[in-house]
Enzyme design. Structure first.
Site, PDB file in Angstrom:
ATOM      1  N   SER A 142     108.300  80.289 131.358  1.00  0.00           N
ATOM      2  CA  SER A 142     106.867  80.072 131.597  1.00  0.00           C
ATOM      3  C   SER A 142     106.443  80.862 132.832  1.00  0.00           C
ATOM      4  CB  SER A 142     106.645  78.576 131.843  1.00  0.00           C
ATOM      5  OG  SER A 142     105.380  78.316 132.424  1.00  0.00           O
TER       6      SER A 142
ATOM      7  N   TYR B 223     106.906  70.130 134.917  1.00  0.00           N
ATOM      8  CA  TYR B 223     107.019  71.306 134.036  1.00  0.00           C
ATOM      9  C   TYR B 223     107.526  72.503 134.839  1.00  0.00           C
ATOM     10  CZ  TYR B 223     105.357  74.679 130.459  1.00  0.00           C
ATOM     11  OH  TYR B 223     105.266  75.670 129.504  1.00  0.00           O
TER      12      TYR B 223
HETATM   13  P1  NAP Z   1     103.590  73.265 121.212  1.00  0.00           P
HETATM   14  O1  NAP Z   1     102.425  73.869 120.502  1.00  0.00           O
HETATM   15  O2  NAP Z   1     103.402  71.950 121.866  1.00  0.00           O
HETATM   16  O3  NAP Z   1     104.945  73.251 120.323  1.00  0.00           O
HETATM   17  C1  NAP Z   1     106.168  72.752 120.830  1.00  0.00           C
HETATM   18  C2  NAP Z   1     106.946  72.159 119.687  1.00  0.00           C
HETATM   19  O4  NAP Z   1     108.135  71.512 120.188  1.00  0.00           O
HETATM   20  C3  NAP Z   1     106.161  71.088 118.920  1.00  0.00           C
HETATM   21  O5  NAP Z   1     106.367  71.243 117.540  1.00  0.00           O
HETATM   22  C4  NAP Z   1     106.776  69.819 119.468  1.00  0.00           C
HETATM   23  O6  NAP Z   1     106.607  68.683 118.648  1.00  0.00           O
HETATM   24  C5  NAP Z   1     108.235  70.235 119.582  1.00  0.00           C
HETATM   25  N1  NAP Z   1     108.987  69.281 120.382  1.00  0.00           N
HETATM   26  C6  NAP Z   1     108.586  68.608 121.495  1.00  0.00           C
HETATM   27  N2  NAP Z   1     109.564  67.797 121.914  1.00  0.00           N
HETATM   28  C7  NAP Z   1     110.612  67.955 121.060  1.00  0.00           C
HETATM   29  C8  NAP Z   1     111.892  67.385 120.962  1.00  0.00           C
HETATM   30  N3  NAP Z   1     112.333  66.464 121.840  1.00  0.00           N
HETATM   31  N4  NAP Z   1     112.711  67.767 119.948  1.00  0.00           N
HETATM   32  C9  NAP Z   1     112.304  68.680 119.048  1.00  0.00           C
HETATM   33  N5  NAP Z   1     111.085  69.253 119.074  1.00  0.00           N
HETATM   34  C10 NAP Z   1     110.253  68.889 120.070  1.00  0.00           C
HETATM   35  O7  NAP Z   1     103.999  74.282 122.301  1.00  0.00           O
HETATM   36  P2  NAP Z   1     103.827  75.859 122.379  1.00  0.00           P
HETATM   37  O8  NAP Z   1     102.616  76.125 123.178  1.00  0.00           O
HETATM   38  O9  NAP Z   1     104.037  76.521 121.067  1.00  0.00           O
HETATM   39  O10 NAP Z   1     105.067  76.107 123.329  1.00  0.00           O
HETATM   40  C11 NAP Z   1     106.376  76.405 122.877  1.00  0.00           C
HETATM   41  C12 NAP Z   1     107.245  76.655 124.099  1.00  0.00           C
HETATM   42  O11 NAP Z   1     106.646  77.690 124.886  1.00  0.00           O
HETATM   43  C13 NAP Z   1     107.358  75.447 125.037  1.00  0.00           C
HETATM   44  O12 NAP Z   1     108.645  75.433 125.606  1.00  0.00           O
HETATM   45  C14 NAP Z   1     106.308  75.736 126.101  1.00  0.00           C
HETATM   46  O13 NAP Z   1     106.592  75.116 127.316  1.00  0.00           O
HETATM   47  C15 NAP Z   1     106.426  77.225 126.211  1.00  0.00           C
HETATM   48  N6  NAP Z   1     105.259  77.913 126.770  1.00  0.00           N
HETATM   49  C16 NAP Z   1     104.008  77.746 126.237  1.00  0.00           C
HETATM   50  C17 NAP Z   1     102.948  78.484 126.767  1.00  0.00           C
HETATM   51  C18 NAP Z   1     101.534  78.400 126.254  1.00  0.00           C
HETATM   52  O14 NAP Z   1     100.634  78.961 126.905  1.00  0.00           O
HETATM   53  N7  NAP Z   1     101.272  77.749 125.121  1.00  0.00           N
HETATM   54  C19 NAP Z   1     103.175  79.351 127.816  1.00  0.00           C
HETATM   55  C20 NAP Z   1     104.465  79.453 128.347  1.00  0.00           C
HETATM   56  C21 NAP Z   1     105.500  78.733 127.809  1.00  0.00           C
HETATM   57  P3  NAP Z   1     105.299  67.726 118.962  1.00  0.00           P
HETATM   58  O15 NAP Z   1     104.122  68.427 118.335  1.00  0.00           O
HETATM   59  O16 NAP Z   1     105.625  66.415 118.325  1.00  0.00           O
HETATM   60  O17 NAP Z   1     105.181  67.615 120.457  1.00  0.00           O
HETATM   61  C1  GCO Z   2      99.332  74.824 132.396  1.00  0.00           C
HETATM   62  C2  GCO Z   2      99.824  75.472 131.148  1.00  0.00           C
HETATM   63  C3  GCO Z   2     101.010  76.362 131.418  1.00  0.00           C
HETATM   64  C4  GCO Z   2     101.349  77.172 130.207  1.00  0.00           C
HETATM   65  C5  GCO Z   2     102.456  78.138 130.337  1.00  0.00           C
HETATM   66  C6  GCO Z   2     102.206  79.209 131.328  1.00  0.00           C
HETATM   67  O1  GCO Z   2      98.902  73.684 132.350  1.00  0.00           O
HETATM   68  O2  GCO Z   2      99.305  75.520 133.430  1.00  0.00           O
HETATM   69  O3  GCO Z   2     100.043  74.598 130.115  1.00  0.00           O
HETATM   70  O4  GCO Z   2     102.012  75.767 132.092  1.00  0.00           O
HETATM   71  O5  GCO Z   2     101.544  76.399 129.091  1.00  0.00           O
HETATM   72  O6  GCO Z   2     103.720  77.560 130.450  1.00  0.00           O
HETATM   73  O7  GCO Z   2     103.180  80.179 131.231  1.00  0.00           O
END
Ligand code: NAP
Ligand code: GCO
Length: 265
Positions: free
Chosen positions: A145, A158
């Site tokens: 992240s 986080y």
């Molecule tokens: P998301 O839309 O919330 O998808 C995450 C998935 O993981 C969901 O299907 C969730 O299920 C599942 N999950 C949560 N807890 C779990 C568990 N204990 N066992 C198995 N599955 C589980 O998130 P996303 O935005 O696609 O993010 C995916 C990854 O990228 C995460 O690690 C997040 O921190 C990271 N990330 C996201 C962003 C962003 O801007 N979106 C940026 C940087 C990093 P539920 O729907 O039931 O929760």
């Molecule tokens: C927040 C966001 C972030 C992003 C991501 C950034 O509240 O600042 O959810 O943490 O999801 O991980 O890289």
């Protein structure tokens, strides 16, 4: 030597990949030739994911598994090895966030985030590394992240987890690089997924959410990124083309980390 970005013949496990970033990365890997296996925490999410992969023309294997449950993860890996084959590529994608000011956050809430975002990548990596060692190769990609590098209000757990995940990435590289296992991270910027939807909600007066405007001003690309934009970097880190890249975090952030932010007008 030819440059090889192909994932043909490889089996990729992407955790939490029914939708969002995991789904986009898995879909990109399928296009590059990989067989896709994913898990999610609930049957309804797995069903939703299976339908979405089918619609995209991808024959994915979906399983229910909570990645924080070590016995369930060990069973999942054994089942995949029996039903699909040994895992060549692991993407630790499943993650959660809780946006709560630190002094209002309970220790239980803090632990829950650390459990999913840091302990689970340890548990799943530990479950696949022995067979990667036996196979003589393996790729692990941890989804980090911006918060692996930066802090901000309300995301203490986080940020602690994602900072820890960066170091777990470097340590897996250090400990298992000698077995031809590469462990790298991808640090996505701000991506349009359900996880960030609350930060993009249109305000009652029809204006953009202040955080939405803030991210646009902090991003040289001046926009949020799409999950699909993480697929190319993930395919690269899963392919032989990146065999000499190990312990690296590839930030896919539209330039956020390079930029001081838009100057006030
Ligand atoms: P998301 O839309 O919330 O998808 C995450 C998935 O993981 C969901 O299907 C969730 O299920 C599942 N999950 C949560 N807890 C779990 C568990 N204990 N066992 C198995 N599955 C589980 O998130 P996303 O935005 O696609 O993010 C995916 C990854 O990228 C995460 O690690 C997040 O921190 C990271 N990330 C996201 C962003 C962003 O801007 N979106 C940026 C940087 C990093 P539920 O729907 O039931 O929760
Ligand atoms: C927040 C966001 C972030 C992003 C991501 C950034 O509240 O600042 O959810 O943490 O999801 O991980 O890289």
């Amino acid at each position: 030597m030819s440059v090889n970005f192909s994932l043909k013949g490889k089996i990729a496990l992407v955790t939490g990949a029914s939708y969002g970033i995991g789904f986009a990365i898995a879909s990109g890997m399928a296009q590059a030739g990989a067989t896709i296996v994913f898990n999610d925490i609930k049957q309804e999410l797995v069903d939703k994911g299976l339908a979405a992969y089918k619609e995209a023309g991808i024959d994915a294997h979906g399983y229910v598994c909570d990645v924080t449950d070590e016995d369930a993860v060990n069973n999942l890996v054994a089942t995949i090895e029996k039903e699909v084959g040994p895992i060549d590529i692991l993407v630790n994608n499943a993650g959660i966030i809780k946006r709560i000011p630190m002094c209002e956050m309970t220790a239980a809430e803090f632990r829950q985030v650390i459990d999913v975002d840091l302990n689970a990548p340890f548990i799943v990596s530990k479950a696949v590394i022995p067979s990667m060692i036996k196979q003589g190769h393996g790729k692990i990609i941890n989804i980090c992240s911006m918060m692996s590098e930066l802090g901000r209000e309300t995301v203490s757990a986080y940020a602690a987890a994602k900072g820890g995940l960066k170091m777990l990435t470097r340590n897996i590289c250090s400990e298992y690089g000698g077995y031809n296992i590469q462990c790298n991270g991808i640090g996505p910027g701000y991506i349009e997924t359900p996880q960030t939807a609350p930060l993009r909600e249109i305000q009652p007066d029809g204006s953009k959410h202040p955080f939405d405007q803030f991210i646009i001003s902090k991003t040289p690309a001046a926009r949020w990124l799409k999950p699909e934009e993480l697929a190319g970097p993930a395919v690269f880190l899963a392919s032989e083309a990146s065999d000499a890249v190990n312990g690296h975090i590839l930030y896919v952030d539209g330039g956020i980390l390079a930029y001081i932010g838009k100057q006030p007008q």
